[in-house]
Design a protein around this motif. Structure first.
Motif, PDB file in Angstrom:
ATOM      1  N   ASN A   1     131.107  69.111  53.968  1.00 30.48           N
ATOM      2  CA  ASN A   1     130.496  70.379  53.595  1.00 30.48           C
ATOM      3  C   ASN A   1     129.059  70.370  54.104  1.00 30.48           C
ATOM      4  N   ALA A   2     128.412  71.513  54.091  1.00 30.38           N
ATOM      5  CA  ALA A   2     127.038  71.590  54.602  1.00 30.38           C
ATOM      6  C   ALA A   2     126.126  70.699  53.769  1.00 30.38           C
ATOM      7  N   GLY A   3     125.466  69.775  54.434  1.00 31.33           N
ATOM      8  CA  GLY A   3     124.505  68.905  53.768  1.00 31.33           C
ATOM      9  C   GLY A   3     125.092  67.756  52.983  1.00 31.33           C
ATOM     10  N   GLN A   4     126.374  67.448  53.172  1.00 32.69           N
ATOM     11  CA  GLN A   4     127.083  66.423  52.385  1.00 32.69           C
ATOM     12  C   GLN A   4     126.614  66.424  50.935  1.00 32.69           C
ATOM     13  N   VAL A   5     126.893  67.562  50.273  1.00 36.78           N
ATOM     14  CA  VAL A   5     126.486  67.779  48.892  1.00 36.78           C
ATOM     15  C   VAL A   5     127.667  67.486  47.975  1.00 36.78           C
ATOM     16  N   VAL A   6     127.430  66.692  46.948  1.00 35.57           N
ATOM     17  CA  VAL A   6     128.486  66.303  46.009  1.00 35.57           C
ATOM     18  C   VAL A   6     128.892  67.502  45.156  1.00 35.57           C
TER      19      VAL A   6
ATOM     20  N   ALA B   1     120.974  72.228  56.303  1.00 32.82           N
ATOM     21  CA  ALA B   1     120.907  72.299  54.839  1.00 32.82           C
ATOM     22  C   ALA B   1     119.630  71.643  54.327  1.00 32.82           C
ATOM     23  N   VAL B   2     119.247  70.529  54.926  1.00 29.07           N
ATOM     24  CA  VAL B   2     117.993  69.863  54.552  1.00 29.07           C
ATOM     25  C   VAL B   2     116.811  70.763  54.900  1.00 29.07           C
TER      26      VAL B   2
END
Length: 194
Positions: free
Chosen positions: A62-67, A97-98
């Protein structure tokens, strides 16, 4: 995975296990040797940058490897059901994303659409952890802080994952992908032999 990434970096990928026979073999099931949780950025397709084939990686992005709950559930499935012994959490430089999370930390930031705002909200602690120098936060430093936060959050959110690491059934590597070089650089290593 390191050898595959070295082949990709040097421009000598083998493109293994991408033929008709492998496709037919996998029609009855899968036994990936690793789970990869990474950003959905189009510039880092996991099987390509690690020179892997069909069925080698169980990929969650997912965008930004967000949990999120679906991310944790997918990774737990890879560990518990598919028995993958390795989880790679992959961040990268120049992450949109960052950058959006950094921009949102500014007092005059324009509001984002709600779903994008909610998606990048978990990156905010990493933004706050990186000091402002000459009026700016270093996006690479924010990305690395977010990567470490992500690994910690996965272990906090999932008893299954933390128990698998403690029992020696799962190793976790948090790594950063350098877009220009194509190189994956480990940052956090848990549960693997030294």
């Amino acid at each position: 995975m390191q050898r595959g990434n070295e082949r990709f970096v040097s421009g000598t990928p083998r493109h293994p296990r991408q033929d008709v026979e492998r496709r037919e073999e996998l029609a009855v099931g899968q036994e990936p040797h690793a789970i990869l949780f990474g950003c959905s950025d189009s510039r880092l397709a996991a099987e390509i940058i690690f020179d892997k084939g069909l069925g080698d990686l169980f990929v969650v992005r997912n965008a930004g490897q967000v949990v999120s709950s679906s991310v944790v559930g997918s990774i737990e499935y890879g560990v518990e059901v598919l028995k993958a012994p390795l989880l790679v959490v992959l961040g990268h430089d120049s992450c949109g994303a960052v950058a959006a999370a950094i921009a949102q930390s500014e007092p005059d930031a324009a509001p984002l659409p709600p779903h994008i705002r909610d998606l990048i909200a978990p990156i905010a602690p990493a933004v706050e952890a990186v000091p402002v120098v000459d009026g700016h936060r270093d996006p690479s430093a924010v990305g690395r802080a977010h990567l470490r936060d992500t690994v910690a959050e996965l272990l906090d959110e999932s008893e299954l994952l933390s128990e698998a690491v403690a029992a020696g059934r799962l190793g976790i590597v948090g790594a950063n992908y350098r877009l220009l070089e194509g190189r994956v650089v480990p940052d956090v290593v848990l549960g693997l032999p030294a």
